[in-house]
Design a protein around this motif. Sequence first.
Motif, PDB file in Angstrom:
ATOM      1  N   TRP A  39       0.355   9.960   3.190  1.00  0.00           N
ATOM      2  CA  TRP A  39       0.274  10.228   1.757  1.00  0.00           C
ATOM      3  C   TRP A  39       0.786  11.632   1.444  1.00  0.00           C
ATOM      4  O   TRP A  39       1.516  11.836   0.471  1.00  0.00           O
ATOM      5  CB  TRP A  39      -1.169  10.062   1.301  1.00  0.00           C
ATOM      6  CG  TRP A  39      -1.427  10.398  -0.141  1.00  0.00           C
ATOM      7  CD1 TRP A  39      -1.864  11.583  -0.654  1.00  0.00           C
ATOM      8  CD2 TRP A  39      -1.266   9.523  -1.267  1.00  0.00           C
ATOM      9  NE1 TRP A  39      -1.983  11.508  -2.012  1.00  0.00           N
ATOM     10  CE2 TRP A  39      -1.621  10.242  -2.423  1.00  0.00           C
ATOM     11  CE3 TRP A  39      -0.864   8.200  -1.402  1.00  0.00           C
ATOM     12  CZ2 TRP A  39      -1.592   9.693  -3.687  1.00  0.00           C
ATOM     13  CZ3 TRP A  39      -0.830   7.646  -2.671  1.00  0.00           C
ATOM     14  CH2 TRP A  39      -1.192   8.386  -3.793  1.00  0.00           C
ATOM     15  N   LEU A  95       1.348   0.301   4.393  1.00  0.00           N
ATOM     16  CA  LEU A  95      -0.025   0.247   4.885  1.00  0.00           C
ATOM     17  C   LEU A  95      -0.111  -0.740   6.043  1.00  0.00           C
ATOM     18  O   LEU A  95       0.545  -1.787   6.032  1.00  0.00           O
ATOM     19  CB  LEU A  95      -0.990  -0.193   3.777  1.00  0.00           C
ATOM     20  CG  LEU A  95      -1.213   0.773   2.623  1.00  0.00           C
ATOM     21  CD1 LEU A  95      -2.015   0.088   1.520  1.00  0.00           C
ATOM     22  CD2 LEU A  95      -1.951   2.029   3.087  1.00  0.00           C
ATOM     23  N   ALA A 111      -6.443   2.050  -1.433  1.00  0.00           N
ATOM     24  CA  ALA A 111      -5.948   0.729  -1.836  1.00  0.00           C
ATOM     25  C   ALA A 111      -7.034  -0.024  -2.589  1.00  0.00           C
ATOM     26  O   ALA A 111      -8.214   0.058  -2.230  1.00  0.00           O
ATOM     27  CB  ALA A 111      -5.520  -0.068  -0.610  1.00  0.00           C
ATOM     28  N   TYR A 158      -4.536   6.990  -3.703  1.00  0.00           N
ATOM     29  CA  TYR A 158      -4.497   7.040  -2.241  1.00  0.00           C
ATOM     30  C   TYR A 158      -5.230   5.835  -1.660  1.00  0.00           C
ATOM     31  O   TYR A 158      -4.817   5.254  -0.661  1.00  0.00           O
ATOM     32  CB  TYR A 158      -5.151   8.332  -1.738  1.00  0.00           C
ATOM     33  CG  TYR A 158      -5.289   8.393  -0.235  1.00  0.00           C
ATOM     34  CD1 TYR A 158      -4.220   8.781   0.565  1.00  0.00           C
ATOM     35  CD2 TYR A 158      -6.498   8.072   0.388  1.00  0.00           C
ATOM     36  CE1 TYR A 158      -4.329   8.830   1.937  1.00  0.00           C
ATOM     37  CE2 TYR A 158      -6.624   8.121   1.766  1.00  0.00           C
ATOM     38  CZ  TYR A 158      -5.539   8.505   2.534  1.00  0.00           C
ATOM     39  OH  TYR A 158      -5.657   8.552   3.895  1.00  0.00           O
ATOM     40  N   HIS A 163      -1.843   4.731   6.167  1.00  0.00           N
ATOM     41  CA  HIS A 163      -0.550   4.918   5.512  1.00  0.00           C
ATOM     42  C   HIS A 163       0.480   5.193   6.613  1.00  0.00           C
ATOM     43  O   HIS A 163       0.390   6.204   7.316  1.00  0.00           O
ATOM     44  CB  HIS A 163      -0.586   6.101   4.549  1.00  0.00           C
ATOM     45  CG  HIS A 163      -1.317   5.815   3.274  1.00  0.00           C
ATOM     46  ND1 HIS A 163      -2.682   5.717   3.209  1.00  0.00           N
ATOM     47  CD2 HIS A 163      -0.849   5.599   1.998  1.00  0.00           C
ATOM     48  CE1 HIS A 163      -3.049   5.474   1.946  1.00  0.00           C
ATOM     49  NE2 HIS A 163      -1.961   5.384   1.202  1.00  0.00           N
ATOM     50  N   THR A 196       0.909   3.767  -1.605  1.00  0.00           N
ATOM     51  CA  THR A 196      -0.186   2.857  -1.286  1.00  0.00           C
ATOM     52  C   THR A 196       0.261   1.449  -1.648  1.00  0.00           C
ATOM     53  O   THR A 196       0.045   0.965  -2.757  1.00  0.00           O
ATOM     54  CB  THR A 196      -1.457   3.254  -2.055  1.00  0.00           C
ATOM     55  OG1 THR A 196      -1.812   4.597  -1.708  1.00  0.00           O
ATOM     56  CG2 THR A 196      -2.606   2.331  -1.699  1.00  0.00           C
TER      57      THR A 196
END
Length: 502
Positions: A413, A424, A378, A376, A409, A419
């Motif tokens: 998610w 993003l 980055a 989840y 996101h 991701t």
Amino acid sequence: MTTRSADTRTRADSGARRRDAGRDVTLARLDELLADLSAAQAEINALEGRRAALLADIADLAEDAESAVLDTDDPSRRRTSSSRRRELVRRAVVAEVGTTLRLGEHAAGSLCEQAQTLRRKAPRSFAALAAGRCSWAHAARLARHLADLDPADARRVESSVAPALATSTPAQVDARTRRARDSVHPEPVEVRSAKASEHRAVYLDDARDGMAWLTARLPVTLAHAAYDRLTRTATALHTETDSLIVSQGRADVLAALLLDDGTLDRDAVPASAPGRDSGRDPGRDPGTAPDTAPGTARTRPVPGIATIARSIRPQVTVTVPVLTLLGVADIPADLDGHVPVAPDTARELAALAPSLWRVLTHPESGVPLSVGRESYTAPSALKATLRHRDATCRFPGCTVPAVRADLDHTTAWADGGTTGADNLAHLCRHHHVLKHQTGWTARQGPASGGNLEWTSPTGRRHTTRPDGGVVASRHGSAPRDSAPRDSAPRDLSSVGSGDPPF
């Protein structure tokens, strides 16, 4: 029993239909009002375009009005240089404009110069203004950056900025034009920075209600570092994240840093420090924090704001092309994703940096690698690259730097979002909440290149595009014989008592 249940469901369905109908009526009325507002703004823009044309005519006329404006009987006129006579004519004509429009002469002169610049160096934008497709606020930001460019370079800048005049805010137009100007300016950025640095200054302008503006013009790296320290200290002092509270905290920290030279009473509890007790016992030592519970002996001193601020190290993000870092080329770096920095300054900052991040991207597309559904959060390299790509919050019109925004996101998610760079984008906290808790929605796709398409509650669509990136310069190195030149001092005579002197 079955009949009652059916009746309950029928009433519930009927209530839901009424609520939906009411919502549709409200949105339809809002859509109608917004359409009328857009039409009214187009009419205002067209009137501003007419005013700009008149101002440009006046500015052109002033260049040939010496015999009509100057006193022919003044014996000193023959001893006055031609440049001085031109300046006197300009002042006389600007005074006419100022008294006609009820403006100060500094503001009137700026209007004339900007209108003349637009017509001569940005005719496409000048025509868009006259047609009502952009506002004077947008066009004036463009003109301000074109004034010292020759017509050919000015047209190059305009061609890259003109499409944004109808879709961006004035602040965004200003940022885009500044970067485009840096890419075509005949002088390298380090030479211009050296000249501009000679005019660093602090200005004091009184405002209403017992307030005043204290404004500093500083080299960009110093200004960003100072602002970062003010922000971090203000955030540390307050648990609230409200923007007004943080803004007030910055002002408190600035005053404390400037006025506390180490000799003041630094044991006193500052007015906005954590743990401040407005109803504290006057018999208790003011340098101790209040007890949290009866019988608790807590005598830890509460540090002053200046002490806290000095303990916080400011942080700025500088993206430096590797060839510049190695000294092979003099391509400008950028600060916080959108402010050009001279190569020498960038190398100096890199040498002082406690750590460096190397960001690797796809060799052809330049897109950073995605981690898909594996995580989840980055990875750091991807975060750094996206900060550089986005530069600011990606909501339409927002200019909050990406370094102070959330990495969101686009497809949540929980709904299967990945991701990666194509899912993003940075959103400031205000617009992050707006996206999740109102009818505003956003989407981007694998082939979007980072573009975000927003849809408003009334169905209007707005596209924002990544605006980060280092601007390449036409220069490989700075000319060695360039020397700073003087410029006129800043005129603050037209600054209003309640407006910032910007």
